[in-house]
Scaffold this active site. Structure first.
Site, mmCIF file in Angstrom:
data_model
loop_
_atom_site.group_PDB
_atom_site.id
_atom_site.type_symbol
_atom_site.label_atom_id
_atom_site.label_comp_id
_atom_site.label_asym_id
_atom_site.label_seq_id
_atom_site.Cartn_x
_atom_site.Cartn_y
_atom_site.Cartn_z
ATOM 1 C CB CYS A 118 -0.912 -0.019 1.219
ATOM 2 S SG CYS A 118 -1.822 -1.552 1.289
ATOM 3 C CE1 TYR A 155 24.835 -2.907 -0.542
ATOM 4 C CE2 TYR A 155 25.275 -2.757 -2.902
ATOM 5 C CZ TYR A 155 25.719 -2.707 -1.585
ATOM 6 O OH TYR A 155 27.045 -2.479 -1.335
HETATM 7 N N1 LLP Z 1 32.785 -0.798 1.779
HETATM 8 C C1 LLP Z 1 32.050 0.050 2.519
HETATM 9 C C2 LLP Z 1 32.633 0.673 3.720
HETATM 10 C C3 LLP Z 1 30.725 0.331 2.133
HETATM 11 O O1 LLP Z 1 29.993 1.171 2.866
HETATM 12 C C4 LLP Z 1 30.184 -0.281 0.966
HETATM 13 C C5 LLP Z 1 28.810 -0.007 0.551
HETATM 14 C C6 LLP Z 1 30.996 -1.172 0.238
HETATM 15 C C7 LLP Z 1 32.293 -1.406 0.679
HETATM 16 C C8 LLP Z 1 30.526 -1.908 -0.972
HETATM 17 O O2 LLP Z 1 30.189 -1.054 -2.012
HETATM 18 P P1 LLP Z 1 29.830 -1.649 -3.463
HETATM 19 O O3 LLP Z 1 31.076 -2.305 -4.020
HETATM 20 O O4 LLP Z 1 28.740 -2.637 -3.318
HETATM 21 O O5 LLP Z 1 29.412 -0.468 -4.245
HETATM 22 N N2 LLP Z 1 21.986 0.096 -0.951
HETATM 23 C C9 LLP Z 1 22.672 0.798 -2.025
HETATM 24 C C10 LLP Z 1 24.157 0.662 -1.913
HETATM 25 C C11 LLP Z 1 24.711 1.115 -0.574
HETATM 26 C C12 LLP Z 1 26.197 0.876 -0.451
HETATM 27 C C13 LLP Z 1 26.646 1.077 0.945
HETATM 28 N N3 LLP Z 1 28.038 0.822 1.148
HETATM 29 C C14 LLP Z 1 22.131 0.315 -3.351
HETATM 30 O O6 LLP Z 1 21.219 -0.524 -3.366
HETATM 31 O O7 LLP Z 1 22.552 0.794 -4.405
#
Ligand code: LLP
Length: 422
Positions: free
Chosen positions: A342, A371
């Site tokens: 909703c 995610y």
């Molecule tokens: N290291 C740290 C300290 C982080 O905060 C993050 C992601 C990563 C590594 C990994 O980042 P990646 O390689 O996945 O970009 N929920 C959001 C993404 C949030 C990312 C948070 N930190 C989405 O769905 O796009």
């Protein structure tokens, strides 16, 4: 590159038709390809071939124990941001010597656990946290490897909600503050300042912000070494983007090549914390159309998955490709693909051209491996979906669908309330 492909108009994950998965495990269901995970990990890891490095997969992207266990067999370490993630990484058999712990709000309990386990690096994000860590390390008389997460004030040009390396963000410390703090723990009995870290954001589509951040880390590392602080590790975080639609992110090999060029001969071990680039395109959310609703303005495909299962479109207006599981070559029509929750933000696509489908047909919401489940919730008292891992011809259930019992198992109706006297 992934292993979700059509064979005779039917969408498969590796050698298993997605339709079979829907019949065996129901919908909505997350489906992951082991072969894709293996390939993504291998390509990423080998991109840094020439220099000492450690890949610490970012657990928050997808924290299913089976996925962590699989990545562990490839040699992966873990980047964790909570006591729960730390426990899961350890439970998957990942060595504490390959675990790094970031996060702006680590509790005493979380720090105590990390200190006790002697993990590779605790990435400290404030002066208060450093003081707390010092107290805990001294109290437990444990040698503790410390790194300070610096905020290099670099714009990674991504969605504002996932930008983390700008001065106005809550993450890390300004380089000058970090430098001062390193010197205060230089000769500490238990704290060992051995690393410098940063993470500037996520879904980044250019290499230059990473290189800029790395140069800042290297410069700080050199200054600290000159002041007698023995910095061994440079942790440049995660953040490399993936194609969801028509983006062209840098290939990991190109990213690795440029980073290697900067680091050659510098005598550091590089730490990387990739999440999305490893798991993002390794998973899909498989869902069934419950109703086709035609109004004067729109056609809605109302599906059995919702924003509680995959939050990204509602939260970031994120684009996920949507493919029919059975592609009968029907004409494309413009539809909104929406869930039963909703909220008007409960959508997966708006005004999207999709081959005409019927009630009961299956859709695959692509690039949902990162995610996806990890951000799911029970909103609207929806049971969170099952997860399935495919390898070749085999499909393994790696998380059961929640039951109604799961929804109430932690809730308590006090006796006084039952007696009607509250
Ligand atoms: N290291 C740290 C300290 C982080 O905060 C993050 C992601 C990563 C590594 C990994 O980042 P990646 O390689 O996945 O970009 N929920 C959001 C993404 C949030 C990312 C948070 N930190 C989405 O769905 O796009």
């Amino acid at each position: 590159m992934h292993f979700f492909t059509y064979k005779q108009n039917e969408l498969y994950c590796e050698d298993v038709p997605l339709k079979d998965i829907s019949e065996r495990f129901g919908t909505p269901v997350y489906v992951y390809s082991a072969k894709t995970l293996k390939r993504h990990y291998a390509v990423f890891d080998s991109s840094f071939g020439e220099i000492p490095h450690l890949v610490c997969y970012s657990v928050k992207a997808n924290s299913n124990l089976a996925i962590l266990s699989l990545l562990k067999t490839f040699g992966s370490g873990a980047d964790v941001v909570s006591g729960g993630e730390l426990q899961k990484a350890l439970k998957a058999g990942i060595s504490p010597k390959k675990i790094v712990f970031s996060g702006v709000g680590k509790t005493d309990e979380e720090i105590e656990r990390a200190v006790k386990k002697k993990i590779l690096l605790i990435n400290v994000e404030s002066e208060s946290e450093l003081n707390r860590l010092r107290e805990i390390a001294h109290r437990s008389k444990k040698q503790t490897n410390v790194s300070i997460r610096v905020n290099p004030d670099i714009d990674p040009k991504t969605h504002p909600y996932i930008t983390t390396g700008l001065r106005k963000n809550k993450f890390g410390l300004a380089i000058s503050d970090a430098e001062r703090l390193y010197l205060t723990i230089k000769d500490d009995k238990y704290l060992k300042p051995v690393g410098v870290s940063s993470h500037i954001g996520s879904q980044i589509l250019e290499i230059s912000p990473f290189l800029e951040a790395l140069v800042s880390l290297m410069n700080l590392g050199e200054r600290l070494r000159n002041s007698g602080v023995d910095i061994k590790y440079l942790d440049i975080g995660g953040g490399l983007g993936i194609p969801y639609k028509d983006e062209i992110p840098p290939h990991p090999e190109e990213y690795g090549r440029e980073i290697q060029a900067l680091l050659k001969g510098k005598d550091y071990t590089l730490i990387l914390e990739p999440g999305r680039v490893i798991v993002g395109n390794s998973g899909v959310l498989l869902t069934r159309i419950i109703y086709v609703k035609r109004t004067k303005d729109k056609t809605f495909y109302i599906v059995d998955a919702a924003m509680n299962d995959l939050l990204r479109p509602a939260f970031y207006n994120a684009h996920h490709e949507i493919l029919p599981v059975s592609s009968k070559g029907s004409e494309q029509i413009k539809v909104d693909v929406v869930g039963p929750i909703c909220e008007s933000s409960d959508f997966f696509a708006k005004d999207r051209l999709i081959p005409n489908q019927n009630e009961g047909d299956l859709l695959a919401i692509m690039s949902a491996g990162a995610y996806g489940f990890s951000m799911s919730s029970n909103y609207n008292e929806r049971r969170r979906p099952a997860e399935v891992l495919v390898s070749g011809k085999d499909a393994y259930l790696i998380r059961k669908r929640e039951t109604f019992r799961d929804l109430v198992k932690n809730e308590i109706v006090p006796g006084v309330l039952k007696e009607g006297i509250l």
